[in-house]
Design a protein around this motif. Structure first.
Motif, PDB file in Angstrom:
ATOM      1  N   SER A  55       0.972  -1.043   0.267  1.00  0.00           N
ATOM      2  CA  SER A  55      -0.095  -0.034   0.339  1.00  0.00           C
ATOM      3  C   SER A  55       0.391   1.224  -0.151  1.00  0.00           C
ATOM      4  O   SER A  55       2.044   1.121   0.233  1.00  0.00           O
ATOM      5  N   LEU A  56       0.448   2.660  -0.571  1.00  0.00           N
ATOM      6  CA  LEU A  56       0.881   3.879  -0.746  1.00  0.00           C
ATOM      7  C   LEU A  56       0.148   4.332  -0.018  1.00  0.00           C
ATOM      8  O   LEU A  56      -1.094   4.524  -0.897  1.00  0.00           O
ATOM      9  N   ARG A  57       0.421   5.370   0.705  1.00  0.00           N
ATOM     10  CA  ARG A  57      -0.378   6.929   1.752  1.00  0.00           C
ATOM     11  C   ARG A  57       0.641   7.522   0.619  1.00  0.00           C
ATOM     12  O   ARG A  57       1.520   7.920   0.951  1.00  0.00           O
ATOM     13  N   LEU A  58      -0.929   8.949   0.015  1.00  0.00           N
ATOM     14  CA  LEU A  58      -0.012   9.979  -0.377  1.00  0.00           C
ATOM     15  C   LEU A  58      -0.792  11.022  -0.099  1.00  0.00           C
ATOM     16  O   LEU A  58      -1.675  11.204   0.508  1.00  0.00           O
ATOM     17  N   GLU A  59       0.220  11.583  -0.847  1.00  0.00           N
ATOM     18  CA  GLU A  59      -0.186  13.098   0.569  1.00  0.00           C
ATOM     19  C   GLU A  59      -0.115  14.427  -0.365  1.00  0.00           C
ATOM     20  O   GLU A  59       1.030  14.243  -1.054  1.00  0.00           O
ATOM     21  N   ALA A  60      -1.044  15.846  -0.098  1.00  0.00           N
ATOM     22  CA  ALA A  60      -0.273  16.745  -0.983  1.00  0.00           C
ATOM     23  C   ALA A  60       1.259  16.889  -0.266  1.00  0.00           C
ATOM     24  O   ALA A  60       1.295  17.373   1.096  1.00  0.00           O
ATOM     25  N   PRO A  61       2.187  17.662  -1.037  1.00  0.00           N
ATOM     26  CA  PRO A  61       3.697  18.641  -0.871  1.00  0.00           C
ATOM     27  C   PRO A  61       2.960  19.207   0.720  1.00  0.00           C
ATOM     28  O   PRO A  61       4.455  19.686   1.131  1.00  0.00           O
ATOM     29  N   ASP A  62       1.888  20.547   1.075  1.00  0.00           N
ATOM     30  CA  ASP A  62       2.444  20.823   1.654  1.00  0.00           C
ATOM     31  C   ASP A  62       1.263  19.992   3.338  1.00  0.00           C
ATOM     32  O   ASP A  62       1.384  21.237   4.128  1.00  0.00           O
ATOM     33  N   SER A  63       1.251  19.196   2.925  1.00  0.00           N
ATOM     34  CA  SER A  63       0.434  18.181   3.841  1.00  0.00           C
ATOM     35  C   SER A  63      -1.021  18.970   4.414  1.00  0.00           C
ATOM     36  O   SER A  63      -1.733  18.382   5.104  1.00  0.00           O
ATOM     37  N   GLY A  64      -1.891  19.802   3.157  1.00  0.00           N
ATOM     38  CA  GLY A  64      -2.691  20.326   3.448  1.00  0.00           C
ATOM     39  C   GLY A  64      -4.546  18.888   2.667  1.00  0.00           C
ATOM     40  O   GLY A  64      -4.144  18.138   3.138  1.00  0.00           O
ATOM     41  N   ALA A  65      -5.095  19.634   2.992  1.00  0.00           N
ATOM     42  CA  ALA A  65      -6.480  18.693   3.072  1.00  0.00           C
ATOM     43  C   ALA A  65      -6.821  18.178   1.853  1.00  0.00           C
ATOM     44  O   ALA A  65      -6.334  19.111   0.675  1.00  0.00           O
ATOM     45  N   LEU A  66      -6.949  17.513   0.738  1.00  0.00           N
ATOM     46  CA  LEU A  66      -7.023  17.454  -0.225  1.00  0.00           C
ATOM     47  C   LEU A  66      -8.517  16.759  -0.485  1.00  0.00           C
ATOM     48  O   LEU A  66      -9.137  16.527  -0.024  1.00  0.00           O
ATOM     49  N   PRO A  67      -8.916  16.896  -1.978  1.00  0.00           N
ATOM     50  CA  PRO A  67     -10.616  16.230  -2.359  1.00  0.00           C
ATOM     51  C   PRO A  67     -10.700  15.282  -2.047  1.00  0.00           C
ATOM     52  O   PRO A  67     -10.514  14.434  -1.581  1.00  0.00           O
ATOM     53  N   PRO A  68     -12.381  15.499  -1.688  1.00  0.00           N
ATOM     54  CA  PRO A  68     -13.360  14.304  -0.779  1.00  0.00           C
ATOM     55  C   PRO A  68     -13.180  13.546  -2.538  1.00  0.00           C
ATOM     56  O   PRO A  68     -12.934  13.810  -3.426  1.00  0.00           O
ATOM     57  N   TRP A  69     -13.811  12.488  -1.606  1.00  0.00           N
ATOM     58  CA  TRP A  69     -13.781  11.000  -2.406  1.00  0.00           C
ATOM     59  C   TRP A  69     -14.461  10.708  -1.810  1.00  0.00           C
ATOM     60  O   TRP A  69     -15.157  10.247  -0.501  1.00  0.00           O
ATOM     61  N   ARG A  70     -15.663   9.277  -2.549  1.00  0.00           N
ATOM     62  CA  ARG A  70     -16.526   8.143  -1.798  1.00  0.00           C
ATOM     63  C   ARG A  70     -16.114   5.956  -2.223  1.00  0.00           C
ATOM     64  O   ARG A  70     -15.360   6.441  -3.049  1.00  0.00           O
ATOM     65  N   PRO A  71     -16.832   5.894  -1.651  1.00  0.00           N
ATOM     66  CA  PRO A  71     -16.053   4.901  -2.063  1.00  0.00           C
ATOM     67  C   PRO A  71     -16.534   4.199  -3.168  1.00  0.00           C
ATOM     68  O   PRO A  71     -17.123   4.493  -4.243  1.00  0.00           O
ATOM     69  N   GLY A  72     -15.422   3.094  -3.734  1.00  0.00           N
ATOM     70  CA  GLY A  72     -15.265   3.126  -5.169  1.00  0.00           C
ATOM     71  C   GLY A  72     -14.659   4.257  -6.333  1.00  0.00           C
ATOM     72  O   GLY A  72     -14.428   3.929  -6.727  1.00  0.00           O
ATOM     73  N   ALA A  73     -13.973   5.396  -5.555  1.00  0.00           N
ATOM     74  CA  ALA A  73     -12.900   6.312  -6.263  1.00  0.00           C
ATOM     75  C   ALA A  73     -11.435   5.925  -6.428  1.00  0.00           C
ATOM     76  O   ALA A  73     -11.041   4.780  -6.723  1.00  0.00           O
ATOM     77  N   HIS A  74     -11.478   6.602  -7.431  1.00  0.00           N
ATOM     78  CA  HIS A  74     -10.055   5.862  -7.717  1.00  0.00           C
ATOM     79  C   HIS A  74      -9.200   7.034  -8.257  1.00  0.00           C
ATOM     80  O   HIS A  74      -9.981   8.082  -8.745  1.00  0.00           O
ATOM     81  N   LEU A  75      -7.811   7.174  -8.567  1.00  0.00           N
ATOM     82  CA  LEU A  75      -7.157   7.832  -8.612  1.00  0.00           C
ATOM     83  C   LEU A  75      -6.540   7.780 -10.561  1.00  0.00           C
ATOM     84  O   LEU A  75      -5.528   6.824 -10.212  1.00  0.00           O
ATOM     85  N   ASP A  76      -6.065   8.475 -11.175  1.00  0.00           N
ATOM     86  CA  ASP A  76      -5.160   7.948 -12.355  1.00  0.00           C
ATOM     87  C   ASP A  76      -3.791   8.689 -12.179  1.00  0.00           C
ATOM     88  O   ASP A  76      -3.668   9.831 -11.711  1.00  0.00           O
ATOM     89  N   LEU A  77      -3.020   7.899 -12.135  1.00  0.00           N
ATOM     90  CA  LEU A  77      -1.123   7.976 -11.442  1.00  0.00           C
ATOM     91  C   LEU A  77      -1.116   7.642 -13.100  1.00  0.00           C
ATOM     92  O   LEU A  77      -0.527   7.197 -13.953  1.00  0.00           O
ATOM     93  N   ASP A  78       0.208   9.237 -12.965  1.00  0.00           N
ATOM     94  CA  ASP A  78       0.976   9.088 -14.326  1.00  0.00           C
ATOM     95  C   ASP A  78       2.738   8.335 -13.636  1.00  0.00           C
ATOM     96  O   ASP A  78       3.001   9.832 -13.014  1.00  0.00           O
ATOM     97  N   LEU A  79       2.755   7.226 -14.038  1.00  0.00           N
ATOM     98  CA  LEU A  79       3.897   6.916 -13.506  1.00  0.00           C
ATOM     99  C   LEU A  79       5.419   7.769 -14.197  1.00  0.00           C
ATOM    100  O   LEU A  79       4.993   8.482 -15.276  1.00  0.00           O
ATOM    101  N   PRO A  80       6.872   8.172 -13.416  1.00  0.00           N
ATOM    102  CA  PRO A  80       7.907   8.006 -13.962  1.00  0.00           C
ATOM    103  C   PRO A  80       7.869   8.068 -15.214  1.00  0.00           C
ATOM    104  O   PRO A  80       8.469   8.559 -16.477  1.00  0.00           O
ATOM    105  N   SER A  81       7.786   6.639 -15.656  1.00  0.00           N
ATOM    106  CA  SER A  81       8.082   6.045 -17.149  1.00  0.00           C
ATOM    107  C   SER A  81       6.865   6.958 -18.050  1.00  0.00           C
ATOM    108  O   SER A  81       7.396   6.361 -19.590  1.00  0.00           O
ATOM    109  N   GLY A  82       5.859   7.875 -17.829  1.00  0.00           N
ATOM    110  CA  GLY A  82       4.958   7.911 -18.893  1.00  0.00           C
ATOM    111  C   GLY A  82       3.842   7.679 -18.443  1.00  0.00           C
ATOM    112  O   GLY A  82       2.576   7.728 -19.254  1.00  0.00           O
TER     113      GLY A  82
END
Length: 346
Positions: A55-82
């Motif tokens: 598992s990976l825990r992801l935070e804002a660079p300034d540790s601020g509040a992140l946008p809300p989400w509901r169960p079933g939501a996902h993130l699109d991640l752009d990996l270093p390789s593109g």
């Protein structure tokens, strides 16, 4: 007939009214602004959760509040390789300080999971979202949750939400062995889990068929996430359950069903590629051009959308992802006729 002279106020309104009408008309046709859902997140923790799962825990660079989400939501991640990959949020929606995702390492996969496993605390990732194509609706009817392996990631927050709401719910959680199943401890801590959670593993219980997964389901909704064979089996057996709704999310490419061969030309005068009946245009194009952009491979994110310069398309996928009829989602759409040719703007 005589007309009374206009008062100064009426003369003013006579001049201003046409301007107000034109301004109102312009306001009505103004194009909506696109919402920028991009975020830069920092990996704060990488934690083993099961065999080949972190598992990976992801935070804002300034540790601020992140946008809300509901169960079933996902993130699109752009990996270093593109590469762009999607991962379900599996933490607590009430915790706005971080997002949690989990990734199973696929040794012979396309490389995205290996890249995610190589990330270390301090790494930054560009993300889009959260977005929800797999929403939970607690409407008072019973809910059966079925998760296969890493498919527990969107289901875990759903189970917690159902328990907190006092809903009538059950979970069937399957995998090769208990060692491969992430978040077993967290599931056992959910209120009512002792009687509502069934864990089945292939090494002790055998590989379950769809009827076993759906046993006892007579009404309500089924929420399903797992490998393609599980999803296909449950979809075929669902009609015999008496349940009223089937909702599912898959983590791998859906099989091409009832496809027909066709051709794609890569730009005017470009190379012509043959797309077999059992493959998508995306898989063929990405083989020829490895840098081809894609994400969900299911027709709803729009990442692989390409403009069609010539040819007739049989569209699949969401209209929102396609946006216009002169573009196609190459992960799911095909030529309108067998043997047809489409020229794409690449």
């Amino acid at each position: 007939m005589t007309t009374a002279p206009l008062t100064p106020f009426l003369r003013l309104m006579d001049r201003v009214a046409p301007l107000l009408v034109r301004r109102s008309a312009r306001a009505r046709v103004r194009e909506p602004r696109a919402v920028d859902r991009s975020l830069t997140l920092v990996v704060r923790e990488v934690r083993p959760e099961a065999e080949d799962v972190v598992s990976l825990r992801l935070e804002a660079p300034d540790s601020g509040a992140l946008p809300p989400w509901r169960p079933g939501a996902h993130l699109d991640l752009d990996l270093p390789s593109g590469r762009r990959r999607q991962y379900s949020l599996c933490g607590d929606p009430a915790d706005r300080t971080c997002y949690r995702i989990a990734v199973r390492r696929i040794a012979d996969g396309e490389g995205g999971s290996r890249e995610m496993h190589a990330l270390r605390p301090g790494a930054t990732l560009r993300t889009q979202g959260p977005r929800n194509a797999f929403p939970l609706a607690l409407t008072g009817v019973p809910c059966l949750f079925v998760a296969g392996g890493i498919g527990i990631t969107p289901v875990l927050p759903m189970v917690r939400a159902a328990a907190a709401a006092g809903a009538d719910w059950r979970l069937v959680y399957t995998g090769r062995s208990r060692a491969t199943l992430p978040f077993l401890g967290e599931l056992e801590a959910v209120d009512g889990a002792r009687t509502r959670v069934t864990v089945r593993t292939d090494d002790t219980d055998g590989v379950p068929d769809a009827e076993e997964l759906l046993a006892g389901t007579q009404a309500g909704s089924v929420y399903l996430c797992g490998p393609p064979a599980m999803i296909s089996g449950v979809r075929e057996a669902f009609a015999g359950t008496g349940a009223t709704g089937l909702h599912f999310e898959r983590f791998s490419t859906p099989p091409v069903i009832d496809g027909a061969p066709f051709e794609v030309r890569l730009g005017p005068g470009g190379a012509v590629l043959s797309v077999p009946a059992d493959r998508s245009a995306l898989s063929v194009i990405a083989e020829a051009r490895p840098g081809t952009a894609y994400s969900c491979r299911q027709g709803f994110c729009g990442t692989c959308r390409l403009r069609v310069l010539d040819g007739e398309v049989r569209h699949h996928g969401s209209e929102a992802a396609r946006r216009t009829d002169d573009a196609m989602l190459i992960c799911v759409s095909r030529a309108a006729e067998a043997g047809g040719r489409l020229t794409l703007d690449v």
